[in-house]
Write an enzyme that holds these catalytic residues in place. Sequence first.
Site, PDB file in Angstrom:
ATOM      1  N   THR A  44     -51.720  -2.962  36.023  1.00  0.00           N
ATOM      2  CA  THR A  44     -53.075  -3.518  36.081  1.00  0.00           C
ATOM      3  C   THR A  44     -53.798  -3.465  34.739  1.00  0.00           C
ATOM      4  OG1 THR A  44     -53.731  -1.331  36.855  1.00  0.00           O
ATOM      5  CG2 THR A  44     -53.462  -3.045  38.533  1.00  0.00           C
ATOM      6  N   GLY A  45     -53.239  -2.766  33.752  1.00  0.00           N
ATOM      7  CA  GLY A  45     -53.920  -2.586  32.465  1.00  0.00           C
ATOM      8  C   GLY A  45     -53.736  -3.779  31.537  1.00  0.00           C
ATOM      9  N   VAL A  70     -51.967  -3.991  28.733  1.00  0.00           N
ATOM     10  CA  VAL A  70     -50.563  -4.217  28.393  1.00  0.00           C
ATOM     11  C   VAL A  70     -49.784  -4.622  29.649  1.00  0.00           C
ATOM     12  CG1 VAL A  70     -48.482  -3.158  27.420  1.00  0.00           C
ATOM     13  CG2 VAL A  70     -50.718  -2.613  26.446  1.00  0.00           C
ATOM     14  N   CYS A 112     -48.854  -0.168  17.842  1.00  0.00           N
ATOM     15  CA  CYS A 112     -49.097  -1.558  17.443  1.00  0.00           C
ATOM     16  C   CYS A 112     -49.529  -1.683  15.979  1.00  0.00           C
ATOM     17  CB  CYS A 112     -50.153  -2.187  18.347  1.00  0.00           C
ATOM     18  SG  CYS A 112     -51.589  -1.147  18.606  1.00  0.00           S
ATOM     19  N   SER A 123     -58.457  -5.497  21.799  1.00  0.00           N
ATOM     20  CA  SER A 123     -57.475  -5.411  22.891  1.00  0.00           C
ATOM     21  C   SER A 123     -56.537  -4.222  22.682  1.00  0.00           C
ATOM     22  CB  SER A 123     -56.664  -6.700  23.011  1.00  0.00           C
ATOM     23  OG  SER A 123     -55.975  -6.958  21.804  1.00  0.00           O
ATOM     24  N   GLY A 124     -56.461  -3.726  21.455  1.00  0.00           N
ATOM     25  CA  GLY A 124     -55.661  -2.534  21.175  1.00  0.00           C
ATOM     26  C   GLY A 124     -56.185  -1.318  21.913  1.00  0.00           C
ATOM     27  N   LYS A 137     -50.547   8.252  13.531  1.00  0.00           N
ATOM     28  CA  LYS A 137     -49.405   7.445  14.017  1.00  0.00           C
ATOM     29  C   LYS A 137     -48.964   6.451  12.941  1.00  0.00           C
ATOM     30  CE  LYS A 137     -51.152   7.433  18.731  1.00  0.00           C
ATOM     31  NZ  LYS A 137     -51.909   6.624  19.677  1.00  0.00           N
ATOM     32  N   ARG A 172     -61.586  -0.535  13.528  1.00  0.00           N
ATOM     33  CA  ARG A 172     -61.717  -1.475  14.652  1.00  0.00           C
ATOM     34  C   ARG A 172     -62.645  -2.606  14.246  1.00  0.00           C
ATOM     35  NH1 ARG A 172     -58.170  -1.258  18.440  1.00  0.00           N
ATOM     36  NH2 ARG A 172     -58.670   0.810  19.224  1.00  0.00           N
ATOM     37  N   HIS A 199     -53.703  -7.571  14.819  1.00  0.00           N
ATOM     38  CA  HIS A 199     -54.010  -6.524  13.845  1.00  0.00           C
ATOM     39  C   HIS A 199     -53.618  -7.034  12.457  1.00  0.00           C
ATOM     40  CE1 HIS A 199     -54.826  -3.979  17.142  1.00  0.00           C
ATOM     41  NE2 HIS A 199     -53.807  -3.137  17.090  1.00  0.00           N
ATOM     42  N   ASN A 242     -51.057  -7.598  18.481  1.00  0.00           N
ATOM     43  CA  ASN A 242     -50.931  -6.208  18.933  1.00  0.00           C
ATOM     44  C   ASN A 242     -50.476  -6.042  20.372  1.00  0.00           C
ATOM     45  OD1 ASN A 242     -53.744  -7.287  19.081  1.00  0.00           O
ATOM     46  ND2 ASN A 242     -54.035  -5.489  20.359  1.00  0.00           N
TER      47      ASN A 242
HETATM   48  P1  NAP Z   1     -55.521   0.045  30.074  1.00  0.00           P
HETATM   49  O1  NAP Z   1     -55.849  -1.388  30.012  1.00  0.00           O
HETATM   50  O2  NAP Z   1     -56.626   1.036  30.111  1.00  0.00           O
HETATM   51  O3  NAP Z   1     -54.556   0.266  31.366  1.00  0.00           O
HETATM   52  C1  NAP Z   1     -54.248   1.516  31.830  1.00  0.00           C
HETATM   53  C2  NAP Z   1     -53.258   1.476  32.999  1.00  0.00           C
HETATM   54  O4  NAP Z   1     -52.971   2.850  33.344  1.00  0.00           O
HETATM   55  C3  NAP Z   1     -53.788   0.804  34.270  1.00  0.00           C
HETATM   56  O5  NAP Z   1     -52.741   0.141  34.922  1.00  0.00           O
HETATM   57  C4  NAP Z   1     -54.243   1.992  35.105  1.00  0.00           C
HETATM   58  O6  NAP Z   1     -54.225   1.739  36.506  1.00  0.00           O
HETATM   59  C5  NAP Z   1     -53.171   2.999  34.757  1.00  0.00           C
HETATM   60  N1  NAP Z   1     -53.585   4.360  35.062  1.00  0.00           N
HETATM   61  C6  NAP Z   1     -54.766   4.957  34.756  1.00  0.00           C
HETATM   62  N2  NAP Z   1     -54.786   6.207  35.284  1.00  0.00           N
HETATM   63  C7  NAP Z   1     -53.617   6.390  35.927  1.00  0.00           C
HETATM   64  C8  NAP Z   1     -53.042   7.452  36.695  1.00  0.00           C
HETATM   65  N3  NAP Z   1     -53.719   8.604  36.910  1.00  0.00           N
HETATM   66  N4  NAP Z   1     -51.808   7.310  37.201  1.00  0.00           N
HETATM   67  C9  NAP Z   1     -51.122   6.156  37.004  1.00  0.00           C
HETATM   68  N5  NAP Z   1     -51.600   5.096  36.318  1.00  0.00           N
HETATM   69  C10 NAP Z   1     -52.851   5.228  35.785  1.00  0.00           C
HETATM   70  O7  NAP Z   1     -54.610   0.496  28.839  1.00  0.00           O
HETATM   71  P2  NAP Z   1     -53.627  -0.410  27.906  1.00  0.00           P
HETATM   72  O8  NAP Z   1     -54.351  -0.930  26.726  1.00  0.00           O
HETATM   73  O9  NAP Z   1     -52.865  -1.338  28.776  1.00  0.00           O
HETATM   74  O10 NAP Z   1     -52.654   0.715  27.324  1.00  0.00           O
HETATM   75  C11 NAP Z   1     -51.684   1.360  28.124  1.00  0.00           C
HETATM   76  C12 NAP Z   1     -50.781   2.195  27.241  1.00  0.00           C
HETATM   77  O11 NAP Z   1     -50.156   1.348  26.273  1.00  0.00           O
HETATM   78  C13 NAP Z   1     -51.530   3.278  26.441  1.00  0.00           C
HETATM   79  O12 NAP Z   1     -50.689   4.416  26.301  1.00  0.00           O
HETATM   80  C14 NAP Z   1     -51.728   2.608  25.097  1.00  0.00           C
HETATM   81  O13 NAP Z   1     -51.855   3.560  24.067  1.00  0.00           O
HETATM   82  C15 NAP Z   1     -50.433   1.829  24.959  1.00  0.00           C
HETATM   83  N6  NAP Z   1     -50.523   0.695  24.025  1.00  0.00           N
HETATM   84  C16 NAP Z   1     -51.526  -0.236  24.113  1.00  0.00           C
HETATM   85  C17 NAP Z   1     -51.549  -1.288  23.184  1.00  0.00           C
HETATM   86  C18 NAP Z   1     -52.603  -2.367  23.216  1.00  0.00           C
HETATM   87  O14 NAP Z   1     -52.583  -3.212  22.284  1.00  0.00           O
HETATM   88  N7  NAP Z   1     -53.482  -2.417  24.194  1.00  0.00           N
HETATM   89  C19 NAP Z   1     -50.571  -1.372  22.196  1.00  0.00           C
HETATM   90  C20 NAP Z   1     -49.553  -0.424  22.158  1.00  0.00           C
HETATM   91  C21 NAP Z   1     -49.540   0.597  23.079  1.00  0.00           C
HETATM   92  P3  NAP Z   1     -55.599   1.389  37.332  1.00  0.00           P
HETATM   93  O15 NAP Z   1     -55.909  -0.042  37.026  1.00  0.00           O
HETATM   94  O16 NAP Z   1     -55.187   1.619  38.730  1.00  0.00           O
HETATM   95  O17 NAP Z   1     -56.648   2.330  36.845  1.00  0.00           O
END
Ligand code: NAP
Length: 358
Positions: A12-13, A15, A157, A186-187, A212, A243, A250, A335
Amino acid sequence: MKKYRAGIVGATGMVGQRFAVLLDKHPFFTVTAIAASPRSAGKTYTEAIDGRWKLDIPMPNYIKDMTVIDANDIDAIKPLVDFVFCAIDLPKAEVRELEEKYAKAEIIVVSNNSACRGLPDVPMLIPEINPEHTAVIETQKKRLGTKRGYIAVKPNCSIQSYVPLITPLLEYEPYEMVVTTYQAISGAGKTFAQWPEMIDNVIPYIGGEEEKSEKEPLKIWGKVEDGVIKNASLPVITTQCIRVPVTNGHLAAVFVKFRKNPTKEQILKAWDEYEGEPQRLRLPSAPEKFLTYFEEDNRPQTKLDRDIYGGMGVTAGRLREDTVYDWKFIGVSHNTLRGAAGGAVLSAEYLAAKGLLD
Ligand code: NAP
């Protein structure tokens, strides 16, 4: 190619949504399970998203009515998948615990999270650069006591706007770099609607990002010795990560010194000719050309160039001699595609092609 059953943990997030789109009609993978927090569990994907769809492309039909499973309910997920993509927002220690639980349940994890990136027996893959690091998987399986389960990660990223551009130049022995990254919102998993403070603003801090950005490249450039990855010691890298009010993409401003200083022609030739295993294996997500150089002074730009080759290419420009360092240039990458979900899908395609998902 055999089709593998893929789960998306964190579906749902920000990524996770990218995974949902990239895996629609994927030639190697079928999404057979989606998981998120207990808040979303039991709901259909559409219900769980509930207005939180963050992409400007529509939600694919195949996933709309799939039921979200609690990511902690590994027993429910295990019979449904061959491997999972993981991108969840939890404290590092909890992410590592959860990912290791999946691996110990013999589910392969291809992760976007940073929790396991520092472990010397966990490959941190940019498949064009260090596919040979998959050799450490056997060591990891011994540590975890598994037959098949292991964790492979992709790097942060931020580094994907400069590590791909320095890699073809390693023969010239870069030994010192200064990098400033200008990173999209979006990062942080955010849109402008969710983060209005970012409109017309720049924030000079991204928690944990500079560490990192300085350390992860040295693992990518490391060598496999005695079954683990021994990090490179050079180039030393110092960074500032900022940011900026950009949705996706990025940009990195890079200064670099070399022990064997290359000419401009040598750098451009090295970039132009560089390709890796994904191009040779013709993997579905591999960009036709990994690195693209623009001669125009005002390129690359995040908005214009982030989507090159489906967001999987890396672009460069403004290569010029510097008065303090040897060379300086600009790099751009997407990213959430090359830097996150797309990079993870490409890694999984590489693992599949090498029989490492069997
Ligand atoms: P996000 O949009 O905040 O999404 C977070 C996800 O984690 C949602 O599916 C959420 O589910 C789930 N979650 C939250 N609490 C949880 C729990 N207690 N148990 C299981 N699932 C849980 O974050 P994002 O940007 O997608 O990033 C996710 C990961 O990828 C992070 O580690 C981030 O550092 C990494 N990342 C992100 C990027 C980027 O560009 N965005 C790039 C590289 C790496 P619900 O919807 O149910 O809350």
